[in-house]
Design an enzyme around this catalytic site. Structure first.
Site, PDB file in Angstrom:
ATOM      1  N   LYS A 105      39.979  45.921 -75.733  1.00 27.48           N
ATOM      2  CA  LYS A 105      41.425  45.747 -75.930  1.00 27.48           C
ATOM      3  C   LYS A 105      41.909  46.544 -77.143  1.00 27.48           C
ATOM      4  O   LYS A 105      42.913  47.248 -77.093  1.00 27.48           O
ATOM      5  CB  LYS A 105      41.699  44.255 -76.162  1.00 27.48           C
ATOM      6  CG  LYS A 105      42.846  43.693 -75.373  1.00 27.48           C
ATOM      7  CD  LYS A 105      42.977  42.189 -75.594  1.00 27.48           C
ATOM      8  CE  LYS A 105      43.060  41.480 -74.268  1.00 27.48           C
ATOM      9  NZ  LYS A 105      43.358  40.041 -74.383  1.00 27.48           N
ATOM     10  N   THR A 143      44.182  28.788 -75.532  1.00 24.27           N
ATOM     11  CA  THR A 143      43.836  27.352 -75.506  1.00 24.27           C
ATOM     12  C   THR A 143      43.837  26.890 -74.050  1.00 24.27           C
ATOM     13  O   THR A 143      44.695  26.115 -73.645  1.00 24.27           O
ATOM     14  CB  THR A 143      44.848  26.520 -76.331  1.00 24.27           C
ATOM     15  OG1 THR A 143      46.195  26.889 -75.946  1.00 24.27           O
ATOM     16  CG2 THR A 143      44.695  26.752 -77.815  1.00 24.27           C
ATOM     17  N   ASN A 150      57.536  22.388 -72.652  1.00 25.60           N
ATOM     18  CA  ASN A 150      56.923  22.930 -71.428  1.00 25.60           C
ATOM     19  C   ASN A 150      56.835  21.893 -70.315  1.00 25.60           C
ATOM     20  O   ASN A 150      57.064  22.199 -69.148  1.00 25.60           O
ATOM     21  CB  ASN A 150      55.526  23.480 -71.737  1.00 25.60           C
ATOM     22  CG  ASN A 150      55.586  24.951 -72.141  1.00 25.60           C
ATOM     23  OD1 ASN A 150      56.664  25.530 -72.222  1.00 25.60           O
ATOM     24  ND2 ASN A 150      54.446  25.547 -72.402  1.00 25.60           N
ATOM     25  N   LEU A 185      66.280  25.507 -62.003  1.00 26.95           N
ATOM     26  CA  LEU A 185      66.585  24.724 -60.805  1.00 26.95           C
ATOM     27  C   LEU A 185      66.449  25.606 -59.571  1.00 26.95           C
ATOM     28  O   LEU A 185      67.207  25.462 -58.615  1.00 26.95           O
ATOM     29  CB  LEU A 185      67.998  24.126 -60.900  1.00 26.95           C
ATOM     30  CG  LEU A 185      68.172  22.981 -61.899  1.00 26.95           C
ATOM     31  CD1 LEU A 185      69.627  22.507 -61.938  1.00 26.95           C
ATOM     32  CD2 LEU A 185      67.257  21.795 -61.555  1.00 26.95           C
ATOM     33  N   HIS A 186      65.516  26.546 -59.612  1.00 20.23           N
ATOM     34  CA  HIS A 186      65.280  27.411 -58.448  1.00 20.23           C
ATOM     35  C   HIS A 186      64.005  26.922 -57.747  1.00 20.23           C
ATOM     36  O   HIS A 186      62.941  26.894 -58.364  1.00 20.23           O
ATOM     37  CB  HIS A 186      65.149  28.860 -58.887  1.00 20.23           C
ATOM     38  CG  HIS A 186      65.224  29.811 -57.739  1.00 20.23           C
ATOM     39  ND1 HIS A 186      66.425  30.324 -57.280  1.00 20.23           N
ATOM     40  CD2 HIS A 186      64.271  30.293 -56.931  1.00 20.23           C
ATOM     41  CE1 HIS A 186      66.188  31.092 -56.230  1.00 20.23           C
ATOM     42  NE2 HIS A 186      64.886  31.101 -56.002  1.00 20.23           N
ATOM     43  N   GLY A 197      60.687  26.756 -55.312  1.00 17.26           N
ATOM     44  CA  GLY A 197      59.673  27.761 -55.004  1.00 17.26           C
ATOM     45  C   GLY A 197      58.361  27.120 -54.600  1.00 17.26           C
ATOM     46  O   GLY A 197      58.329  25.945 -54.214  1.00 17.26           O
ATOM     47  N   CYS A 201      50.734  28.829 -68.848  1.00 15.51           N
ATOM     48  CA  CYS A 201      51.130  27.725 -69.739  1.00 15.51           C
ATOM     49  C   CYS A 201      51.362  26.395 -69.036  1.00 15.51           C
ATOM     50  O   CYS A 201      50.712  25.405 -69.372  1.00 15.51           O
ATOM     51  CB  CYS A 201      52.375  28.127 -70.532  1.00 15.51           C
ATOM     52  SG  CYS A 201      52.051  29.442 -71.710  1.00 15.51           S
TER      53      CYS A 201
HETATM   54  N1  LIG Z   1      51.238  33.681 -72.387  1.00 15.46           N
HETATM   55  C1  LIG Z   1      52.388  33.096 -72.662  1.00 15.46           C
HETATM   56  O1  LIG Z   1      53.413  33.355 -72.038  1.00 15.46           O
HETATM   57  C2  LIG Z   1      52.473  32.083 -73.780  1.00 15.46           C
HETATM   58  C3  LIG Z   1      53.726  31.659 -74.240  1.00 15.46           C
HETATM   59  C4  LIG Z   1      53.797  30.734 -75.282  1.00 15.46           C
HETATM   60  C5  LIG Z   1      52.630  30.239 -75.845  1.00 15.46           C
HETATM   61  N2  LIG Z   1      51.413  30.639 -75.382  1.00 15.46           N
HETATM   62  C6  LIG Z   1      50.197  30.127 -76.018  1.00 15.46           C
HETATM   63  O2  LIG Z   1      49.696  31.127 -76.895  1.00 15.46           O
HETATM   64  C7  LIG Z   1      48.276  31.099 -76.944  1.00 15.46           C
HETATM   65  C8  LIG Z   1      47.710  32.457 -76.561  1.00 15.46           C
HETATM   66  O3  LIG Z   1      48.065  32.733 -75.216  1.00 15.46           O
HETATM   67  P1  LIG Z   1      47.895  34.173 -74.584  1.00 15.46           P
HETATM   68  O4  LIG Z   1      48.505  34.125 -73.229  1.00 15.46           O
HETATM   69  O5  LIG Z   1      48.366  35.191 -75.568  1.00 15.46           O
HETATM   70  O6  LIG Z   1      46.294  34.253 -74.479  1.00 15.46           O
HETATM   71  P2  LIG Z   1      45.384  35.539 -74.145  1.00 15.46           P
HETATM   72  O7  LIG Z   1      44.193  35.008 -73.481  1.00 15.46           O
HETATM   73  O8  LIG Z   1      46.214  36.590 -73.485  1.00 15.46           O
HETATM   74  O9  LIG Z   1      45.003  36.110 -75.584  1.00 15.46           O
HETATM   75  C9  LIG Z   1      44.126  35.478 -76.477  1.00 15.46           C
HETATM   76  C10 LIG Z   1      43.350  36.568 -77.203  1.00 15.46           C
HETATM   77  O10 LIG Z   1      42.642  35.994 -78.298  1.00 15.46           O
HETATM   78  C11 LIG Z   1      41.432  36.702 -78.468  1.00 15.46           C
HETATM   79  N3  LIG Z   1      40.543  35.883 -79.317  1.00 15.46           N
HETATM   80  C12 LIG Z   1      39.972  34.690 -79.053  1.00 15.46           C
HETATM   81  N4  LIG Z   1      39.241  34.263 -80.089  1.00 15.46           N
HETATM   82  C13 LIG Z   1      39.370  35.194 -81.064  1.00 15.46           C
HETATM   83  C14 LIG Z   1      38.858  35.322 -82.389  1.00 15.46           C
HETATM   84  N5  LIG Z   1      38.101  34.368 -82.950  1.00 15.46           N
HETATM   85  N6  LIG Z   1      39.177  36.425 -83.095  1.00 15.46           N
HETATM   86  C15 LIG Z   1      39.949  37.383 -82.541  1.00 15.46           C
HETATM   87  N7  LIG Z   1      40.463  37.321 -81.310  1.00 15.46           N
HETATM   88  C16 LIG Z   1      40.186  36.233 -80.571  1.00 15.46           C
HETATM   89  C17 LIG Z   1      40.963  36.934 -77.057  1.00 15.46           C
HETATM   90  O11 LIG Z   1      40.024  37.977 -76.979  1.00 15.46           O
HETATM   91  C18 LIG Z   1      42.291  37.267 -76.364  1.00 15.46           C
HETATM   92  O12 LIG Z   1      42.533  38.663 -76.356  1.00 15.46           O
HETATM   93  C19 LIG Z   1      47.867  29.961 -75.990  1.00 15.46           C
HETATM   94  O13 LIG Z   1      47.694  28.787 -76.744  1.00 15.46           O
HETATM   95  C20 LIG Z   1      49.058  29.824 -75.078  1.00 15.46           C
HETATM   96  O14 LIG Z   1      49.193  28.523 -74.555  1.00 15.46           O
HETATM   97  C21 LIG Z   1      51.309  31.565 -74.371  1.00 15.46           C
END
Ligand SMILES: NC(=O)c1ccc[n+]([C@@H]2O[C@H](COP(=O)([O-])OP(=O)(O)OC[C@H]3O[C@@H](n4cnc5c(N)ncnc54)[C@H](O)[C@@H]3O)[C@@H](O)[C@H]2O)c1
Length: 435
Positions: free
Chosen positions: A35, A86, A211, A253-254, A256, A263
């Protein structure tokens, strides 16, 4: 100011890039070397509209950098954000916090001087306390505060959501940390974004309450759509009729095929588990989870019915695999359950998605055939199924669709087309909650 963003996924990459756009010096860290290598070559590891330009500009101006070296990124940073995944813990549905705690340990070993450690990941109530305990145990003399700052961005419109959010939530009891966080979000103060300061535990709960409320709204309208089908009512008119009531609101309210994505599924489950642990069960959310799971299976059954009661040996054209348009994210997409059920029922699934096929290949049955464009899925298919409403599926050449399909049957799980028009064109058309 200088910050480190630990985790460069959908949230970390967008948040880090947007903070650098605010003028802050940002180092994005990820342990996934591939990445980081891609990002160093200005190749985006995810699909998010507008992200590549914003990354390129900020890298060029020297405000944004990518590394696998957490230690150097954290040393001397004013704030370190934890934005790691998470996911649901295997087996029990609790949030898996192992990545968060591992990051906390690494941060503890690397930080120098007063540091604000911010959990941006979605984490259950009390996680901030545990992060603080972990850091304190490794560094008894360190000066730091642990703050909760949940992220509300949506994939597909993530940059705008971060730059112009409805609100920012900051959970801390420390005056020093509050000052640092206020500085970091200074640009949003200038555009009068509401900033909600609260306790750390309250902030953690706000994210889950938000959420799960949205998941409930979606599930509610999905069930109303089912009722509409039985009584001959139109769910879009119902949604409009109730949505204009300011107490209800028009959004989410859509109807699907059921909510999915990275999430809602895991966060609804995790909150249900937390509530049970504290002996305050959330029966509404428990029902939402059950109804949504069941719904995905019902969607496959609709396709089978549209194909005359069996899909065995029949080709089925599937458009859209990601959990929503404008992302390549396949996590918990309804398409996974629907396509699996169709394959299990003997269908030959031919699928197309504009951005999600690489990820889909890892999650869908091997038997699925992937096509180069929407029309390539259709020749000789018994039915066309629209699972995700990418813009390019909203304006298909319907005459061409009709010629290509073996039978003019369309199951539209996102209500992209108008039932009257489809009937006029001679399609057997099934949608959601409309007569
Ligand atoms: N995706 C969304 O739309 C969204 C929106 C709001 C909140 N969140 C929350 O945000 C958090 C992250 O979600 P995401 O979708 O970005 O996850 P993701 O899986 O896309 O990204 C997480 C990244 O963290 C890296 N990682 C893990 N452990 C690590 C470490 N010790 N050191 C360095 N890098 C490390 C992984 O390699 C990965 O690239 C989650 O808790 C999620 O619930 C996500």
């Amino acid at each position: 100011m200088r910050i480190a963003m630990i985790g460069t996924g959908y949230v970390g990459l967008v948040s880090g890039t947007c903070f650098s756009e605010f003028g802050i010096q940002v180092t994005c860290v990820d342990k996934d070397a591939r990445k980081i290598e891609l990002l160093q070559q200005n190749v985006m590891p995810i699909y998010e509209p507008g992200l590549d330009e914003l990354v390129a500009t900020n890298v060029e101006h020297g405000r944004l950098a990518f590394t696998t070296g957490l230690k150097d990124a954290v040393a001397g940073a004013d704030a370190v954000f934890i934005a790691v995944g998470t996911p649901s813990r295997r087996g029990d549905g609790h949030a898996d916090l192992s990545y968060v705690y591992a990051a906390a340990e690494e941060i503890a070993d690397a930080m120098t001087g007063y540091t604000v450690v911010v959990t941006k990941s979605t984490v259950p109530v009390g996680t901030g306390d545990e992060v603080e305990r972990i850091i304190r145990a490794r560094r008894p003399d360190a000066k730091f505060d642990v703050v909760s700052n949940p992220e509300f961005l949506r994939e597909g419109s993530a940059i705008n959501d971060f730059m112009r959010p409805d609100r920012v939530v900051i959970g801390t009891e420390s005056e020093h940390a509050r000052k640092v966080m206020t500085q970091l979000y200074r640009v949003l103060y200038l555009i009068e974004t509401p900033i909600v300061f609260t306790s750390r535990r309250t902030s953690e709960l706000i994210k889950y309450a938000g959420n799960t409320f949205l998941a409930t709204k979606i599930t509610f309208i999905n069930e109303i759509a089912d009722l509409c089908e039985k009584v001959g009512a139109n769910v879009h008119d119902v949604a409009k009729g109730i949505g204009l009531d300011g107490r209800i609101g028009k959004k989410f309210l859509h109807p699907g095929p059921g909510y999915g994505g990275s999430c809602f599924p895991k966060d609804t489950l995790a909150l249900v588990k937390t509530a049970r642990d504290y002996d305050a069960p959330l029966r509404i959310i428990e029902t939402v989870v059950a109804v949504n799971d069941e719904r995905k299976r019902q969607m496959a059954a609709r396709v089978v019915t549209a194909c005359g009661g069996s899909v065995k040996g029949k080709a089925v054209a599937v458009l859209g695999l990601t959990f929503k348009p404008n992302t390549d994210d396949m996590r918990d997409s309804p398409a996974i359950d629907i396509v699996r059920a169709l394959v299990d029922a003997g269908a030959v699934v031919k699928a197309f998605d504009p951005e999600g096929m690489d990820e889909a290949k890892k999650l869908l049955p091997d038997a699925v055939q992937y096509c180069a464009d929407a029309y390539a899925t259709m020749p000789d298919a018994a039915c066309l199924v629209i699972i995700t409403e990418w813009n390019e599926f909203r304006a298909l050449d319907l005459d061409k669709v009709k010629t290509l399909l073996k039978a003019p049957t369309v199951v539209d799980l996102r209500n992209v087309y108008a039932p009257e028009e489809m009937a006029e064109m001679g399609f057997a058309y099934t949608s959601i909650g409309r007569p």
